[in-house]
Design a protein around this motif. Structure first.
Motif, PDB file in Angstrom:
ATOM      1  N   SER A 147       0.919  -1.209  -0.074  1.00  9.77           N
ATOM      2  CA  SER A 147       0.196   0.002  -0.049  1.00  9.77           C
ATOM      3  C   SER A 147       1.091   1.264  -0.059  1.00  9.77           C
ATOM      4  CB  SER A 147      -0.789  -0.002   1.133  1.00  9.77           C
ATOM      5  OG  SER A 147      -1.457   1.237   1.489  1.00  9.77           O
ATOM      6  N   TYR A 148       2.007   1.284   0.922  1.00  6.50           N
ATOM      7  CA  TYR A 148       2.758   2.481   0.930  1.00  6.50           C
ATOM      8  C   TYR A 148       3.482   2.709  -0.430  1.00  6.50           C
ATOM      9  CZ  TYR A 148       2.316   3.409   5.773  1.00  6.50           C
ATOM     10  OH  TYR A 148       1.776   3.676   7.261  1.00  6.50           O
ATOM     11  N   LEU A 149       3.942   1.447  -1.224  1.00  5.18           N
ATOM     12  CA  LEU A 149       4.626   1.716  -2.432  1.00  5.18           C
ATOM     13  C   LEU A 149       3.687   2.076  -3.512  1.00  5.18           C
ATOM     14  CD1 LEU A 149       6.338  -2.134  -2.604  1.00  5.18           C
ATOM     15  CD2 LEU A 149       7.655  -0.098  -2.846  1.00  5.18           C
ATOM     16  N   ALA A 150       2.568   1.810  -3.439  1.00  4.93           N
ATOM     17  CA  ALA A 150       1.651   2.432  -4.389  1.00  4.93           C
ATOM     18  C   ALA A 150       1.161   3.694  -3.946  1.00  4.93           C
ATOM     19  CB  ALA A 150       0.092   1.631  -4.183  1.00  4.93           C
ATOM     20  N   GLY A 151       1.251   4.053  -2.693  1.00  3.50           N
ATOM     21  CA  GLY A 151       0.939   5.517  -2.459  1.00  3.50           C
ATOM     22  C   GLY A 151       2.108   6.370  -2.727  1.00  3.50           C
ATOM     23  N   ALA A 152       3.208   5.777  -2.596  1.00  5.23           N
ATOM     24  CA  ALA A 152       4.267   6.962  -2.866  1.00  5.23           C
ATOM     25  C   ALA A 152       4.835   6.657  -4.332  1.00  5.23           C
ATOM     26  CB  ALA A 152       5.384   6.240  -1.925  1.00  5.23           C
ATOM     27  N   GLU A 153       3.971   5.728  -5.118  1.00  2.00           N
ATOM     28  CA  GLU A 153       4.364   5.563  -6.522  1.00  2.00           C
ATOM     29  C   GLU A 153       5.642   4.973  -6.835  1.00  2.00           C
ATOM     30  OE1 GLU A 153       2.003   7.523  -9.796  1.00  2.00           O
ATOM     31  OE2 GLU A 153       2.548   9.312  -8.399  1.00  2.00           O
ATOM     32  N   LEU A 154       6.049   3.814  -5.995  1.00  2.00           N
ATOM     33  CA  LEU A 154       7.444   3.150  -6.193  1.00  2.00           C
ATOM     34  C   LEU A 154       7.269   2.046  -6.950  1.00  2.00           C
ATOM     35  CD1 LEU A 154       8.898   3.979  -2.782  1.00  2.00           C
ATOM     36  CD2 LEU A 154       9.334   5.147  -4.940  1.00  2.00           C
ATOM     37  N   PRO A 155       8.079   1.918  -8.152  1.00  2.00           N
ATOM     38  CA  PRO A 155       7.807   0.880  -9.136  1.00  2.00           C
ATOM     39  C   PRO A 155       8.627  -0.282  -8.292  1.00  2.00           C
ATOM     40  CG  PRO A 155       9.515   2.532 -10.008  1.00  2.00           C
ATOM     41  CD  PRO A 155       8.814   2.986  -8.686  1.00  2.00           C
ATOM     42  N   SER A 156       8.159  -1.577  -8.338  1.00  2.00           N
ATOM     43  CA  SER A 156       8.846  -2.327  -7.592  1.00  2.00           C
ATOM     44  C   SER A 156       7.884  -3.843  -7.969  1.00  2.00           C
ATOM     45  CB  SER A 156       8.592  -2.488  -6.238  1.00  2.00           C
ATOM     46  OG  SER A 156       7.347  -2.073  -5.800  1.00  2.00           O
ATOM     47  N   VAL A 157       8.458  -5.211  -7.974  1.00  2.00           N
ATOM     48  CA  VAL A 157       7.926  -6.315  -8.379  1.00  2.00           C
ATOM     49  C   VAL A 157       7.868  -7.060  -7.099  1.00  2.00           C
ATOM     50  CG1 VAL A 157       8.122  -8.401  -9.735  1.00  2.00           C
ATOM     51  CG2 VAL A 157       8.680  -6.340 -10.749  1.00  2.00           C
TER      52      VAL A 157
ATOM     53  N   ASP B 257       8.022   0.465 -14.049  1.00  2.00           N
ATOM     54  CA  ASP B 257       8.698   1.705 -14.150  1.00  2.00           C
ATOM     55  C   ASP B 257       7.709   2.524 -15.258  1.00  2.00           C
ATOM     56  OD1 ASP B 257      10.830   1.452 -12.764  1.00  2.00           O
ATOM     57  OD2 ASP B 257      12.164   0.749 -14.466  1.00  2.00           O
ATOM     58  N   ALA B 258       7.137   2.023 -16.147  1.00  3.41           N
ATOM     59  CA  ALA B 258       6.053   2.862 -16.981  1.00  3.41           C
ATOM     60  C   ALA B 258       4.916   3.206 -16.214  1.00  3.41           C
ATOM     61  CB  ALA B 258       5.891   1.914 -18.015  1.00  3.41           C
ATOM     62  N   TYR B 259       4.427   2.702 -15.210  1.00  2.00           N
ATOM     63  CA  TYR B 259       3.288   3.303 -14.705  1.00  2.00           C
ATOM     64  C   TYR B 259       3.908   3.624 -12.902  1.00  2.00           C
ATOM     65  CZ  TYR B 259       0.590   1.564 -18.241  1.00  2.00           C
ATOM     66  OH  TYR B 259       0.000   1.234 -19.171  1.00  2.00           O
ATOM     67  N   ARG B 260       5.130   3.630 -12.613  1.00  2.00           N
ATOM     68  CA  ARG B 260       5.619   4.073 -11.365  1.00  2.00           C
ATOM     69  C   ARG B 260       4.749   3.221 -10.367  1.00  2.00           C
ATOM     70  NH1 ARG B 260       7.029   9.894  -9.342  1.00  2.00           N
ATOM     71  NH2 ARG B 260       7.154   8.829  -7.420  1.00  2.00           N
ATOM     72  N   ASN B 261       4.563   1.996 -10.340  1.00  2.00           N
ATOM     73  CA  ASN B 261       3.721   1.160  -9.538  1.00  2.00           C
ATOM     74  C   ASN B 261       4.196   0.000  -9.077  1.00  2.00           C
ATOM     75  OD1 ASN B 261       0.558   2.014  -8.997  1.00  2.00           O
ATOM     76  ND2 ASN B 261       0.620  -0.129  -9.278  1.00  2.00           N
ATOM     77  N   PRO B 262       3.941  -0.706  -8.054  1.00  2.00           N
ATOM     78  CA  PRO B 262       4.112  -1.914  -7.659  1.00  2.00           C
ATOM     79  C   PRO B 262       3.379  -2.974  -8.690  1.00  2.00           C
ATOM     80  CG  PRO B 262       2.772  -1.009  -5.872  1.00  2.00           C
ATOM     81  CD  PRO B 262       3.104   0.172  -6.929  1.00  2.00           C
ATOM     82  N   VAL B 263       4.124  -4.076  -9.215  1.00  2.00           N
ATOM     83  CA  VAL B 263       3.407  -4.916  -9.857  1.00  2.00           C
ATOM     84  C   VAL B 263       3.519  -6.207  -9.197  1.00  2.00           C
ATOM     85  CG1 VAL B 263       3.508  -6.240 -12.342  1.00  2.00           C
ATOM     86  CG2 VAL B 263       3.876  -3.810 -11.926  1.00  2.00           C
ATOM     87  N   LEU B 264       2.583  -7.307  -9.345  1.00  2.00           N
ATOM     88  CA  LEU B 264       2.492  -8.526  -8.716  1.00  2.00           C
ATOM     89  C   LEU B 264       2.534  -9.509  -9.672  1.00  2.00           C
ATOM     90  CD1 LEU B 264       1.616  -6.672  -6.236  1.00  2.00           C
ATOM     91  CD2 LEU B 264      -0.032  -8.666  -5.862  1.00  2.00           C
ATOM     92  N   VAL B 265       3.504 -10.540  -9.372  1.00  2.00           N
ATOM     93  CA  VAL B 265       3.648 -11.724 -10.019  1.00  2.00           C
ATOM     94  C   VAL B 265       3.058 -12.904  -9.267  1.00  2.00           C
ATOM     95  CG1 VAL B 265       4.888 -13.339 -11.546  1.00  2.00           C
ATOM     96  CG2 VAL B 265       5.463 -10.987 -11.350  1.00  2.00           C
ATOM     97  N   LEU B 266       1.835 -13.387  -9.533  1.00  2.00           N
ATOM     98  CA  LEU B 266       1.080 -14.389  -8.857  1.00  2.00           C
ATOM     99  C   LEU B 266       1.444 -15.733  -9.630  1.00  2.00           C
ATOM    100  CD1 LEU B 266      -0.919 -14.088  -6.549  1.00  2.00           C
ATOM    101  CD2 LEU B 266      -2.566 -14.547  -8.153  1.00  2.00           C
ATOM    102  N   GLY B 267       2.209 -16.671  -8.774  1.00  2.00           N
ATOM    103  CA  GLY B 267       2.588 -17.988  -9.264  1.00  2.00           C
ATOM    104  C   GLY B 267       1.839 -18.817  -8.295  1.00  2.00           C
TER     105      GLY B 267
END
Lengths: 180, 363
Positions: free
Chosen positions: B91-101, B159-169
């Motif tokens: 939630s903090y990553l999304a709020g601060a717009e930090l790209p991450s996986v 990076d393109a959206y400055r947003n955390p992205v989830l990979v769900l395996g």
């Protein structure tokens, strides 16, 4: 045809390794392959098994429910997995550690004293290689030269001294089938 | 095409992250994803990257916050209970717009649950398990090759959206080995990050924060994020198999989609015209693919390793145009293709009855 294989035994017998070699050999033959281990709270002496699928088409399900062939390295694995082999399928039973009698009459049972044969080739620990050699010969799933190449590729430098013994054990399994 | 090598899903995912330019990984052990941190521990020092086994999942996700804030491509991975612990950080990553996986190799729940494969974190992944009005793209691979391809793509999207992205395996994808072709490493320089906190010299002070006490400002902030989430809708993607002449549309994602594909082929051999829609992104959901099929097929059958989560998105997309059936196993149990086939036969039989009734009503 698509081969769907179960390999099972107790932890420490190298059943997962046996499966990776089979999958690697299948890949060397240009086939589509998958390998899926049982995982989790495993321990030496506990149970271990893996599923290997080898075929011409992209592997649909890596989970094997009705095997076309199986290798069982001890008694509990025989009990657990013999019911999961399709009628007409090949079942290699390590009779060094499992009873020779198999309840089902609709399988091609290969009774193989894998531990004894491995000891005869020089190292009882290579019983898994004996079983794999026999299974490959019984099913034609992969060629021996590809199994040997897979073994070479998978053997790291620090285990190089074990290569010759493992090769002998693979060939010993194949020879055993030749007697039939 | 690159030479194919035999790799375990978790290790392939780790290598994909490195190929994508990830140079920071923090994690904490949990089955069935342990091969990811183990692989990163071995590989990161060799590529000049950082591997940290954190003291907890919370520490790991907040380390990712720090590394992403400094402009690094950063990743953490865990499995279900550990991902729950990371929700505040996401939630903090999304709020601060930090790209991450963030990688979740799902196991059965709730609570500590078990260690066998499951898909019971769909709600958490697609609705946002943390607080606040935020969204994260969710990629759902169904092979070891896709563990590679979609993880690499996840970094680009982040990076393109400055947003955390989830990979769900899930446990199957993490543990299984398949031949993969590894793409070449990303050589292009990473996208510029003029917002990153790389030192106060030069451009002046930069602040990365998610605290906005003034409701007027926070609402503006949320509306700004909403615009971004609307742009992300274009990421929605699905694979379709055999839908050209399908009467029954199967919907499944991840490893389950492969078992379902097996059932679909068996069904076709006995004359049941089944097709498959396999969502590749779970958020944004490929609603359009489902909606389009809803006008053509007689019924849907959704199969999940859960008690029914994605089925809600299918029902939303179908919007009452066709019956939506569900079959799920849970707790780490994985259905066989034959079990799914049984369910398909039931659905097909039901369709036959409806047709008779409809014909009777027409006469």
């Amino acid at each position: 045809m698509t081969h769907e294989v179960i390999m099972a035994g107790h932890g420490g017998q190298g059943v997962l390794y046996m499966g990776t070699l089979l999958a690697r050999a299948g890949m060397l033959e240009g086939k589509e392959v998958s390998w899926l281990p049982s995982y989790g709270a495993e321990q030496r002496g506990g149970t271990a098994n893996c599923a290997v699928v080898i075929g011409d088409e992209a592997v649909v399900s890596p989970v094997v429910y009705e095997a076309t062939g199986a290798v069982v390295m001890n008694g509990p694995s025989l009990e657990k997995f013999a019911p999961h082999v399709r009628p007409g399928g090949v079942l290699v039973v390590n009779t060094s550690l499992a009873p020779e009698r198999v309840e089902r009459g609709d399988l091609r049972v290969v009774a193989l004293p894998a531990n004894r044969l491995a000891e005869e080739t020089g190292d009882g620990r290579s019983a898994n290689m004996v079983a794999l050699g026999a299974f490959a010969a019984a099913t034609g799933i992969v060629r021996m030269d590809n199994l040997l190449e897979a073994l070479r590729q998978a053997t790291p430098a620090r285990r190089r001294h074990l290569l010759a013994g493992n090769e002998r054990a693979l060939r010993r399994g194949e020879e055993w089938m030749g007697k039939d | 095409m690159a030479e194919r090598i035999l790799l375990k899903g978790n290790e392939a995912l780790g290598e994909a992250a490195i190929l994508a330019g990830c140079r920071f990984f923090a994690g904490y052990p949990i089955t069935p994803q342990n091969e990811i941190p183990a692989y990163m521990a071995r590989r990161m020092p060799r590529v000049g990257g950082v591997f940290i086994q954190a003291e907890s999942e919370l520490a790991a996700i907040n380390m990712v916050y720090g590394a992403a804030g400094a402009g690094a491509r950063a990743m953490t991975s865990s499995s279900s209970p550990g991902i729950s612990l990371k929700q505040e950080g996401i939630s903090y990553l999304a709020g601060a717009e930090l790209p991450s996986v963030v990688v979740n190799i799902v196991r059965g729940g709730p609570g500590l649950g078990g260690i066998q494969p499951a898909q019971s974190d769909y709600f958490q992944a697609t609705r946002g398990g943390g607080h606040g009005d935020y969204r994260t793209p969710v990629f759902a691979p169904n092979s070891v090759q896709e563990m590679v391809d979609l993880t690499m793509e996840a970094f680009e999207v982040a990076d393109a959206y400055r947003n955390p992205v989830l990979v769900l395996g899930d446990g199957i994808l993490g543990q299984m080995m398949e031949p993969v072709a590894l793409p070449p490493a990303r050589e292009a320089p990473l996208p510029p990050k003029p917002w990153a906190t790389t030192g106060a010299k030069g451009p002046g002070r930069r602040i990365i924060n998610s605290l906005y006490l003034d409701p007027v400002v926070l609402e503006q902030r949320n509306l700004w994020l909403a615009e971004k989430y609307a742009r992300m809708r274009g990421l929605a993607r699905a694979e379709t198999v055999g839908m050209e002449d399908a009467e029954i549309c199967l919907v499944a994602y991840g490893a389950t989609s492969r078992i379902v594909k097996g059932a679909m082929q068996m069904a076709r051999r006995e004359g049941i015209r089944a097709g498959l829609i396999r969502p590749v992104t779970l958020w944004p959901y490929p609603t359009v693919s489902i909606r389009e099929a809803a006008g053509r097929v007689e019924a849907f059958l959704v199969v999940e390793l859960s008690l029914g989560q994605m089925v809600e998105d299918v029902r939303l997309a179908v919007d009452g145009k066709a019956p939506v059936h569900f079959y799920g196993r849970t707790g780490g149990m994985v259905p066989s293709p034959r079990e799914v086939l049984e369910k398909l036969r039931e659905v097909a039989a039901g369709m036959g009855k409806r047709r008779v009734v409809a014909a009777g009503a027409g006469a």
